[in-house]
Design an enzyme around this catalytic site. Structure first.
Site, PDB file in Angstrom:
ATOM      1  N   ASP A   1      -4.762 -66.548  -2.648  1.00 20.14           N
ATOM      2  CA  ASP A   1      -4.182 -67.184  -3.834  1.00 20.14           C
ATOM      3  C   ASP A   1      -5.159 -67.001  -4.982  1.00 20.14           C
ATOM      4  OD1 ASP A   1      -2.607 -68.985  -5.563  1.00 20.14           O
ATOM      5  OD2 ASP A   1      -1.652 -69.576  -3.690  1.00 20.14           O
TER       6      ASP A   1
ATOM      7  N   HIS B   1      -0.229 -64.953  -8.235  1.00 15.08           N
ATOM      8  CA  HIS B   1      -1.252 -65.686  -7.474  1.00 15.08           C
ATOM      9  C   HIS B   1      -2.316 -64.725  -6.937  1.00 15.08           C
ATOM     10  CE1 HIS B   1       0.526 -69.659  -7.762  1.00 15.08           C
ATOM     11  NE2 HIS B   1       1.716 -69.158  -7.444  1.00 15.08           N
TER      12      HIS B   1
ATOM     13  N   GLU C   1       6.400 -67.343  -8.375  1.00 15.63           N
ATOM     14  CA  GLU C   1       5.664 -67.719  -9.582  1.00 15.63           C
ATOM     15  C   GLU C   1       4.863 -66.552 -10.188  1.00 15.63           C
ATOM     16  OE1 GLU C   1       5.007 -72.454  -8.862  1.00 15.63           O
ATOM     17  OE2 GLU C   1       3.521 -71.163  -7.931  1.00 15.63           O
TER      18      GLU C   1
HETATM   19  C1  ACM Z   1       5.305 -72.433  -3.937  1.00 13.15           C
HETATM   20  O1  ACM Z   1       5.219 -73.643  -3.708  1.00 13.15           O
HETATM   21  N1  ACM Z   1       4.884 -71.928  -5.094  1.00 13.15           N
HETATM   22  C2  ACM Z   1       5.892 -71.515  -2.967  1.00 13.15           C
END
Ligand code: ACM
Ligand code: ZN
Length: 563
Positions: free
Chosen positions: A206, A281, A345
């Site tokens: 991440d 991420h 995201e």
């Molecule tokens: C997430 O909670 N962004 C998968």
């Protein structure tokens, strides 16, 4: 350090729960509740120490011995009676008929199914495969360790026919926001196995840390695995350096550590599904290899949380080559057939301004940056397919189309999951409500800081993974569900324990036991589950686990909030 209820604070509540269990529970307090059981109206004395095992299925002996050792270790030394006899056998024709009458249909259910008979000093464990036998031993452990049984001195004779409702009984753990040593991962796997969960989703990368050693890219362990500061608490102003703890945080798993954990998980019937996040991420990886982003300069590994604009560049062929090499290594060291590719995201700001990304869009005649993400994910999914693996991703991967065979993890509610099931993709349900175990579980003033939201024990317990309005033809694509444990606000392992326990046990029952409205026989109400859960307080205390006590004591369960 946040204050929260740990073993010390909850010791009185724990012993109240154990005492309650002694005096109120005459049945076995199983979690998850088996598909079906019948008491035989007789009892047998609690056995003495030791086991006498009769292996009718010799092939299973090596595996079974380690599982049965755990039963041997349950101390019955206070009892002078004869040792427990255990007979390990395969399912008979009558078992098969009974299990089919109870609704067993698929091969994987047969694989995990078992029959357990405890009567006249003997526990007979019958299964179709070692996996089923493993689950039979988990059920027997919960029977023999039960505090109520110790109190009465006798064991009710019983027959159990059992198999899981869902194939994917998952627990996720974010090791990027905070790193957890291998012994903690091992503990996590052991809790999962006790409650018959079977998929460990390991969120390895991440923005705030890359946790997997990849020999071809030493920068990932030298640079990406470490950050120099971490935001304290949940302040609004992330620019204020005074709000950070200026201390190095990080770590990573070596190939040997991964292999050992995967082997351990396998011995407990748990699949390990690794996640390599892309294209968003990605800040930790980009800190070591900035050329893989849409800009050239390194920005370091961030110490605060959120969604970052710098992501992997979709126009740069070197970025795609890097990710395919990473995935090749992942495919080599993780034997499971599924790899999680993230996909959530991913802001498109940098791609809109990047000459390489714009060039890629023009050459592929893509209408917008969302189509570029779909192309990017498809290329990675196809690469996995060339290695004999299939992909799963967060529900954003549906946008712009998804290659056949890729599965979807529905986290932004259930709409993504429903759309995927209707389109013939496998689905794992993990909607924020109630599957995010980083959300609050109680609104008392003593609750430790959490990311927000509210998923009470009862919300988790009453969750139904198959949406009411899903057409019958699409239901078969719902593989199960998963609890997600994001660790931005879990700075210690004690806190992970507290957020997971006991909510994981509620989800375990949702995923293993018959649906609430289809329960055969007793149980499968929240109240009955809570009574059984109280009987697990002794085990949790013996493990030294930090757990949320609201589950044992209903007076600690306030009215539901109005929102
Ligand atoms: C997430 O909670 N962004 C998968
Ligand atoms: Zn770019």
């Amino acid at each position: 350090m946040n204050k929260f209820q740990g073993p010390k604070g909850s010791v009185v509540l724990t012993w109240m729960a154990v005492l309650w269990c002694w005096t109120n529970v005459s049945a076995y307090p199983w979690i998850p509740l088996p598909a079906h059981h019948r008491y035989l109206n007789t009892t047998m004395p609690v056995p003495g120490s030791g086991l006498q095992v009769d292996y009718r299925m010799r092939d299973w002996q090596v595996q079974a011995e380690s599982w049965l050792q755990e039963i041997q270790q349950l101390s019955f030394s206070w009892n002078a009676g004869p040792p427990l006899r255990i007979r390990v056998d395969s399912l008979g024709p009558e078992d098969a008929v009974n299990l089919m009458e109870l609704g067993i249909t698929t091969d994987w259910q047969w694989d995990e199914a078992y029959v357990l008979v405890l009567a006249e000093g003997t526990a007979t464990l019958r299964a179709q495969s070692p996996k089923g036998l493993f689950y039979a031993t988990r059920t027997l452990i919960q029977m023999l360790e039960s505090d109520s049984i110790r109190a009465t001195g006798s064991l009710p004779a019983v027959m159990v026919w059992d198999f899981p409702r869902f194939a994917w009984r998952g627990m996720h753990l974010d090791v990027a926001r905070h790193f957890w040593e291998p012994d903690k991962i091992q503990q996590y796997l052991s809790w999962m196995a006790r409650y018959k969960m079977n998929v460990f989703h390991w969120h390895l990368t991440d923005d705030q840390g890359w946790r997997l050693e990849i020999p071809e890219f030493p920068g990932l362990t030298k640079v990406s695995a470490w950050r120099s500061a971490t935001l304290r608490g949940r302040p609004v102003d992330v620019e204020d350096s005074l709000l950070y703890r200026h201390q190095q945080h990080g770590g990573y798993y070596t190939e040997a550590e991964v292999r050992a954990l995967v082997r351990y998980a396998d011995s407990l019937g748990i699949r390990v599904v690794p996640e390599i996040e892309m294209p968003g991420h990605a800040r930790a990886a980009l800190a070591a290899y900035p050329a893989l982003s849409c800009r050239a300069d390194s920005q370091g590994v961030p110490g605060h949380w959120g969604v970052f604009e710098d992501v992997f560049c979709a126009g740069n062929e070197a970025t795609l080559e890097f990710l395919t090499q990473v995935l090749d290594h992942v495919c080599r060291i993780f034997p499971d057939s599924v790899v999680h590719l993230g996909g959530d995201e991913c802001p498109k700001t940098r791609w809109e301004a990047c000459p390489l990304c714009q060039q890629r869009m023009r050459s592929l005649d893509l209408p917008d940056a969302h189509a570029l993400q779909s192309w990017f994910m498809s290329r990675m999914i196809q690469h996995l397919a060339s290695q004999g693996k299939s992909a799963i991703g967060w529900d954003e991967i549906l946008e712009g189309g998804l290659p056949e065979g890729a599965a979807v993890m529905s986290w932004r509610g259930t709409e993504g999951g429903k759309a995927a099931a209707r389109a013939g993709h496998s689905v794992v349900m993990s909607p924020g409500k109630p599957c995010y175990l980083d959300h609050y579980q109680h609104d008392g003033p003593e609750e430790p800081l959490a990311i927000g939201g509210m998923n009470r024990l009862e919300d988790v317990y009453t969750y139904e993974p198959v949406p009411d309005d899903l057409e019958p033809g699409a239901v078969m694509w719902i593989q199960g569900a998963q609890g997600n444990v994001w660790t931005e606000y879990m700075t210690s392992w004690d806190k992970v324990e507290y957020m997971v326990m006991p909510r994981m046990t509620a989800l375990a029952e949702v995923l293993w036991s018959p649906a609430l409205n289809r329960t055969v026989g007793r149980g499968r109400t929240f109240e009955h589950y809570r009574d059984r859960l109280r009987c697990h307080a002794g085990w949790m205390a013996r493990q030294g686990l930090h757990f949320a006590p609201h589950g044992w004591d209903p007076t600690l369960l306030p009215e539901r909030p109005s929102n």
